[in-house]
Design an enzyme around this catalytic site. Structure first.
Site, PDB file in Angstrom:
ATOM      1  N   ASN A 115       0.689  -1.265   0.019  1.00 27.42           N
ATOM      2  CA  ASN A 115      -0.111   0.038  -0.054  1.00 27.42           C
ATOM      3  C   ASN A 115       0.904   1.256   0.124  1.00 27.42           C
ATOM      4  OD1 ASN A 115      -2.330   1.749   0.615  1.00 27.42           O
ATOM      5  ND2 ASN A 115      -1.246   2.236   2.443  1.00 27.42           N
ATOM      6  N   ARG A 173      -8.320   5.662   1.720  1.00 27.75           N
ATOM      7  CA  ARG A 173      -7.627   4.856   0.430  1.00 27.75           C
ATOM      8  C   ARG A 173      -6.553   5.669  -0.342  1.00 27.75           C
ATOM      9  NH1 ARG A 173     -12.936   2.439  -0.235  1.00 27.75           N
ATOM     10  NH2 ARG A 173     -12.831   0.277   0.488  1.00 27.75           N
ATOM     11  N   ASP A 182       1.690   6.951   0.212  1.00 27.90           N
ATOM     12  CA  ASP A 182       0.797   6.174  -0.418  1.00 27.90           C
ATOM     13  C   ASP A 182       0.807   5.741  -1.668  1.00 27.90           C
ATOM     14  OD1 ASP A 182      -1.684   4.739   0.841  1.00 27.90           O
ATOM     15  OD2 ASP A 182      -2.484   6.010  -0.813  1.00 27.90           O
ATOM     16  N   ARG A 210      -0.443 -12.473   2.761  1.00 28.15           N
ATOM     17  CA  ARG A 210      -1.357 -11.438   3.530  1.00 28.15           C
ATOM     18  C   ARG A 210      -1.287 -10.114   2.777  1.00 28.15           C
ATOM     19  NH1 ARG A 210      -0.026  -7.507   7.190  1.00 28.15           N
ATOM     20  NH2 ARG A 210      -1.629  -7.018   9.010  1.00 28.15           N
ATOM     21  N   ASP A 212      -1.113  -6.436   3.479  1.00 28.24           N
ATOM     22  CA  ASP A 212      -1.074  -5.619   4.489  1.00 28.24           C
ATOM     23  C   ASP A 212      -2.061  -4.291   4.242  1.00 28.24           C
ATOM     24  OD1 ASP A 212       0.111  -4.588   7.179  1.00 28.24           O
ATOM     25  OD2 ASP A 212       0.820  -2.943   5.725  1.00 28.24           O
ATOM     26  N   HIS A 216      -6.633   0.306   3.040  1.00 30.33           N
ATOM     27  CA  HIS A 216      -6.218   1.592   2.635  1.00 30.33           C
ATOM     28  C   HIS A 216      -6.018   1.460   0.941  1.00 30.33           C
ATOM     29  CE1 HIS A 216      -6.265   2.647   6.804  1.00 30.33           C
ATOM     30  NE2 HIS A 216      -5.692   1.471   6.894  1.00 30.33           N
ATOM     31  N   GLU A 248      -6.022  -7.706   4.988  1.00 28.80           N
ATOM     32  CA  GLU A 248      -6.051  -6.984   6.332  1.00 28.80           C
ATOM     33  C   GLU A 248      -6.905  -5.918   5.932  1.00 28.80           C
ATOM     34  OE1 GLU A 248      -4.137  -4.567   9.822  1.00 28.80           O
ATOM     35  OE2 GLU A 248      -3.698  -4.180   7.826  1.00 28.80           O
ATOM     36  N   ASN A 313      -3.136 -11.014  16.731  1.00 24.22           N
ATOM     37  CA  ASN A 313      -2.126 -10.685  15.865  1.00 24.22           C
ATOM     38  C   ASN A 313      -0.818  -9.920  16.484  1.00 24.22           C
ATOM     39  OD1 ASN A 313      -2.706  -7.972  15.643  1.00 24.22           O
ATOM     40  ND2 ASN A 313      -3.202  -8.111  13.235  1.00 24.22           N
ATOM     41  N   ARG A 352      -5.297 -18.926  12.183  1.00 21.89           N
ATOM     42  CA  ARG A 352      -4.003 -18.614  12.220  1.00 21.89           C
ATOM     43  C   ARG A 352      -3.610 -18.689  13.530  1.00 21.89           C
ATOM     44  NH1 ARG A 352      -2.588 -13.016   9.896  1.00 21.89           N
ATOM     45  NH2 ARG A 352      -3.569 -12.361  11.951  1.00 21.89           N
TER      46      ARG A 352
HETATM   47  C1  AAO Z   1       4.948   3.829  12.758  1.00 22.67           C
HETATM   48  C2  AAO Z   1       4.605   4.569  14.108  1.00 22.67           C
HETATM   49  C3  AAO Z   1       3.782   5.990  13.616  1.00 22.67           C
HETATM   50  C4  AAO Z   1       4.410   6.693  12.579  1.00 22.67           C
HETATM   51  C5  AAO Z   1       4.862   5.880  11.308  1.00 22.67           C
HETATM   52  C6  AAO Z   1       5.360   6.215  10.389  1.00 22.67           C
HETATM   53  O1  AAO Z   1       4.093   4.096  15.067  1.00 22.67           O
HETATM   54  O2  AAO Z   1       3.594   6.849  14.864  1.00 22.67           O
HETATM   55  O3  AAO Z   1       3.553   7.629  12.035  1.00 22.67           O
HETATM   56  O4  AAO Z   1       5.462   4.666  11.947  1.00 22.67           O
HETATM   57  O5  AAO Z   1       6.739   6.788  10.602  1.00 22.67           O
HETATM   58  C7  AAO Z   1       2.696  -0.973  11.870  1.00 22.67           C
HETATM   59  C8  AAO Z   1       2.609  -0.319  13.197  1.00 22.67           C
HETATM   60  C9  AAO Z   1       2.615   1.245  13.178  1.00 22.67           C
HETATM   61  C10 AAO Z   1       3.874   1.829  12.441  1.00 22.67           C
HETATM   62  C11 AAO Z   1       3.598   1.166  11.180  1.00 22.67           C
HETATM   63  C12 AAO Z   1       4.973   1.788  10.107  1.00 22.67           C
HETATM   64  O6  AAO Z   1       1.659  -0.819  13.771  1.00 22.67           O
HETATM   65  O7  AAO Z   1       2.656   1.760  14.639  1.00 22.67           O
HETATM   66  O8  AAO Z   1       3.767   3.195  12.341  1.00 22.67           O
HETATM   67  O9  AAO Z   1       3.951  -0.367  11.180  1.00 22.67           O
HETATM   68  O10 AAO Z   1       6.042   1.430  10.732  1.00 22.67           O
HETATM   69  C13 AAO Z   1      -4.860   0.749  10.916  1.00 22.67           C
HETATM   70  C14 AAO Z   1      -4.821   0.012   9.544  1.00 22.67           C
HETATM   71  C15 AAO Z   1      -4.297  -1.211   9.657  1.00 22.67           C
HETATM   72  C16 AAO Z   1      -2.851  -1.264  10.374  1.00 22.67           C
HETATM   73  C17 AAO Z   1      -3.223  -0.730  11.667  1.00 22.67           C
HETATM   74  C18 AAO Z   1      -1.944  -0.818  12.523  1.00 22.67           C
HETATM   75  O11 AAO Z   1      -5.955   0.038   9.096  1.00 22.67           O
HETATM   76  O12 AAO Z   1      -3.722  -1.751   8.336  1.00 22.67           O
HETATM   77  O13 AAO Z   1      -3.685   0.713  11.529  1.00 22.67           O
HETATM   78  N1  AAO Z   1      -2.058  -2.757  10.453  1.00 22.67           N
HETATM   79  C19 AAO Z   1      -1.122  -2.923   9.336  1.00 22.67           C
HETATM   80  C20 AAO Z   1      -0.114  -3.729  10.037  1.00 22.67           C
HETATM   81  C21 AAO Z   1       0.839  -3.047  10.968  1.00 22.67           C
HETATM   82  C22 AAO Z   1       1.493  -1.823  10.287  1.00 22.67           C
HETATM   83  C23 AAO Z   1       0.688  -1.398   9.089  1.00 22.67           C
HETATM   84  C24 AAO Z   1      -0.581  -1.707   8.606  1.00 22.67           C
HETATM   85  C25 AAO Z   1       1.446  -0.340   8.362  1.00 22.67           C
HETATM   86  O14 AAO Z   1      -0.396  -4.826  10.696  1.00 22.67           O
HETATM   87  O15 AAO Z   1       1.754  -3.958  11.630  1.00 22.67           O
HETATM   88  O16 AAO Z   1       1.598  -0.584  11.060  1.00 22.67           O
HETATM   89  O17 AAO Z   1       2.217  -1.463   7.215  1.00 22.67           O
HETATM   90  C26 AAO Z   1      -8.997   2.088  13.641  1.00 22.67           C
HETATM   91  C27 AAO Z   1      -9.215   1.760  12.075  1.00 22.67           C
HETATM   92  C28 AAO Z   1      -8.350   0.452  11.571  1.00 22.67           C
HETATM   93  C29 AAO Z   1      -6.878   1.012  12.111  1.00 22.67           C
HETATM   94  C30 AAO Z   1      -6.805   1.222  13.632  1.00 22.67           C
HETATM   95  C31 AAO Z   1      -5.531   1.986  14.055  1.00 22.67           C
HETATM   96  O18 AAO Z   1      -9.324   0.918  14.324  1.00 22.67           O
HETATM   97  O19 AAO Z   1     -10.616   0.799  11.894  1.00 22.67           O
HETATM   98  O20 AAO Z   1      -8.314   0.513  10.215  1.00 22.67           O
HETATM   99  O21 AAO Z   1      -5.798   0.254  11.747  1.00 22.67           O
HETATM  100  O22 AAO Z   1      -7.863   2.471  13.845  1.00 22.67           O
HETATM  101  O23 AAO Z   1      -5.292   3.330  13.642  1.00 22.67           O
HETATM  102  C32 AAO Z   1     -11.969   0.740  18.060  1.00 22.67           C
HETATM  103  C33 AAO Z   1     -12.650   0.780  16.445  1.00 22.67           C
HETATM  104  C34 AAO Z   1     -11.558   0.415  15.516  1.00 22.67           C
HETATM  105  C35 AAO Z   1     -10.541   1.393  15.532  1.00 22.67           C
HETATM  106  C36 AAO Z   1      -9.689   1.288  17.082  1.00 22.67           C
HETATM  107  C37 AAO Z   1      -8.633   2.124  17.134  1.00 22.67           C
HETATM  108  O24 AAO Z   1     -11.628  -0.349  18.496  1.00 22.67           O
HETATM  109  O25 AAO Z   1     -13.748  -0.198  16.598  1.00 22.67           O
HETATM  110  O26 AAO Z   1     -12.198   0.448  14.258  1.00 22.67           O
HETATM  111  O27 AAO Z   1     -10.777   1.629  17.891  1.00 22.67           O
HETATM  112  O28 AAO Z   1      -8.750   3.232  16.913  1.00 22.67           O
END
Ligand code: AAO
Length: 512
Positions: A115, A173, A182, A210, A212, A216, A248, A313, A352
């Protein structure tokens, strides 16, 4: 009818919904941050002999090196190029792993981070795992190559350039997820470049991906690069087999983007599964295990044949992503084993299992301030090998949940009962429940604060069975509790709420 049959036939050929495991093996394990050399060994010495279907590996492509904080696990989600070159190993080691795992019937699934590239604030230089030069500010990634034309900067409408509101599908997106550059996947060049990377991995022999951050990307853009993918390598897969795809998409309800938008491309990660199961097993919000009778679609989950499920996870075990505090992890071992046991016994979804490393968890105001800490590593940043102790557990702070007897034996249980119907449900109206899988397996839980003492229909043929939770069948005898099933299929169970593991599982291969 004919059209339907044709669709079914085409669907089978596509294969993006089936994990391409060898027959009789059902579950995946995520060996989070493991080195390729260790995964190759694990396939041969442990995963194959214990019936694991495959391994989800950490992103294999070159990523940015983050030093503040010091080498967080999440640097691997910031690509710099598609060279196979990370802390887990180089391309030779990756090839060796794929070959050796496939040769013992264990599949490899790659976490495809397509992405985005690294953060907009990633700087410029050669601070990348293979030393490739890049300039995040100029959007220049010559080792791919990508340049300014290949990113969505012009398309995103938010002031910051980042996603500010998950209620706006265009932002989600077209803007940057946590400042990650992006990619413009509407461009054929970007689609083809992503597909070339994935095809490189397919040709090496991986079984699927998977995807990732699929939420988005526009579903049609994902479709476009998937359509460019090769069939799997015929050294291990039959001709015409398509890669297994699981996307994901975090859909807990409450946002306009839903998992179902992505069904055309493959399976989706069902995040409600772990969030709800954690709530039930923790007995929060008045939940009881008795309510699990209609677990699955009955709980508002995506259809079973579109779901990839897990208890935790790599994100939500440390407060990233979504799911919240109900998520069970190895830190809550007793409840965790019950949750994983329930998942592996239940027919819903492709399962998983998580395999983690320990980190110095430290909460300040309910937040783990060490949620960034990377895998066990040496002073030079290299990842420590997974050592194996005499008692078969892992050393060097690798948790190896998949080697816990209860979890490993339930992976075997799932293989034994594969294809058998969910049957003989029983509950006490509270937190004592049991169910069978046709005439192949039966499991019973006591998550109440009192003893369980009950005689139930198991559906199993008469005989003496060995409980695979407190022990297992070894050389024809049982190292643990035995369960006697009478001629009419009935068996008596006694489980104290004080037992180390308050559940019992028996199956056809554990018959004495
Ligand atoms: C790091 C730093 C950031 C910095 C960035 C760039 O932490 O501060 O800005 O570097 O320098 C992983 C880490 C991130 C890391 C990133 C890049 O987790 O911390 O950032 O690597 O190094 C969203 C996405 C989902 C993503 C998830 C973490 O939709 O795709 O965030 N997961 C994957 C991987 C993950 C990875 C990435 C993607 C990036 O598995 O390991 O990040 O490649 C809502 C939304 C979700 C969203 C969450 C968190 O969730 O619905 O889509 O996930 O927020 O932002 C309730 C709601 C629920 C909501 C939740 C949290 O439960 O019901 O919907 O609250 O608000």
């Amino acid at each position: 009818m004919q059209v339907l049959l044709l669709l079914v036939a085409v669907g089978l050929c596509w294969g993006q919904y089936t994990p391409n495991t060898v027959p009789g093996r059902t579950s995946l394990v995520h060996l989070f941050e493991w080195r390729w050399a260790d995964i190759a060994l694990e396939c041969e010495r442990y995963l194959a002999p214990n019936g694991f279907g495959g391994v989800q590996v950490s992103p294999p492509n070159e990523n940015i090196v983050v030093t503040n904080p010091n080498r967080p696990w999440w640097e691997r989600y910031q690509p710099v190029s598609y060279r196979i070159c990370t802390r887990s190993g180089n391309e030779d080691e990756f090839r060796d792993m794929v070959t050796r795992c496939n040769n013992v019937g264990v599949r490899i699934y790659v976490d495809a981070v397509v992405n985005h590239m690294c953060s907009a604030a990633g700087g410029t230089g050669t601070h990348s795992t293979c030393g490739s030069y890049f300039n995040a500010g100029n959007r220049d990634f010559p080792a791919v190559p990508y340049s300014g034309w290949d990113f969505n900067d012009g398309k995103c409408q938010t002031a910051s350039g980042d996603i500010e509101n998950y209620g706006d599908i265009y932002q989600v997106r077209d803007c940057r997820l946590v400042s990650l550059l992006d990619l413009a996947l509407e461009k054929d060049y970007v689609r083809s470049t992503v597909a070339a990377y994935m095809n490189h991995l397919i040709d090496i022999g991986v079984a699927g991906f998977r995807i990732d951050a699929a939420k988005h990307m526009w579903p049609g853009d994902i479709r476009a690069f998937l359509d460019k993918l090769n069939d799997l390598n015929t050294q291990w897969f039959s001709a015409g087999t398509k890669p297994f795809i699981y996307q994901e998409v975090i859909d807990l309800g409450g946002e306009p983007i839903t998992g179902s938008e992505y069904f055309g491309n493959g399976r989706v990660t069902e995040f409600k599964y772990g969030a709800k199961l954690g709530t039930v097993i923790r007995k929060w919000n008045g939940e009881k295990m008795a309510y699990l009778k209609n677990w699955g679609e009955g709980w508002g989950f995506v259809p079973s044949d579109r779901a990839l499920v897990f208890v935790d996870n790599h994100d939500n075990q440390r407060g990233h992503g979504a799911g919240g505090s109900s998520i069970l992890t190895f830190w809550d071992a007793r409840l965790y084993k019950m949750a994983v046991g329930f998942m592996l016994a239940h027919p819903y979804g492709v399962t998983r299992v998580m395999s983690s490393f320990r980190w110095p968890r430290y909460f300040v105001d309910g937040q783990d301030v060490n949620d960034w800490v990377g895998p066990p590593s040496n002073d030079d940043g290299s990842i420590k090998p997974v050592t194996i102790n005499e008692d078969t557990t892992c050393g060097n702070d690798w948790v190896c949940e998949h080697r816990w007897r209860q979890i490993r034996n339930m992976v075997i249980f799932r293989n034994v009962v594969d294809g058998e119907p969910f049957s003989n449900w029983w509950d006490n109206g509270s937190n004592q429940v049991a169910f069978g899988r046709g005439n192949k397996g039966f499991i019973i839980f006591n998550n109440d604060d009192w003893s369980l003492n009950v005689t139930l229909q198991t559906g199993l043929p008469a005989g003496t069975y060995c409980d695979v939770i407190s022990g297992q069948k070894e050389d024809g005898s049982c190292t643990a509790a035995e369960v006697r099933v009478a001629a009419d299929g009935m068996a008596s169970f006694l489980i104290s709420n004080k037992d180390e593991d308050a559940f019992i599982a028996i199956h056809a291969d554990a018959k004495l």
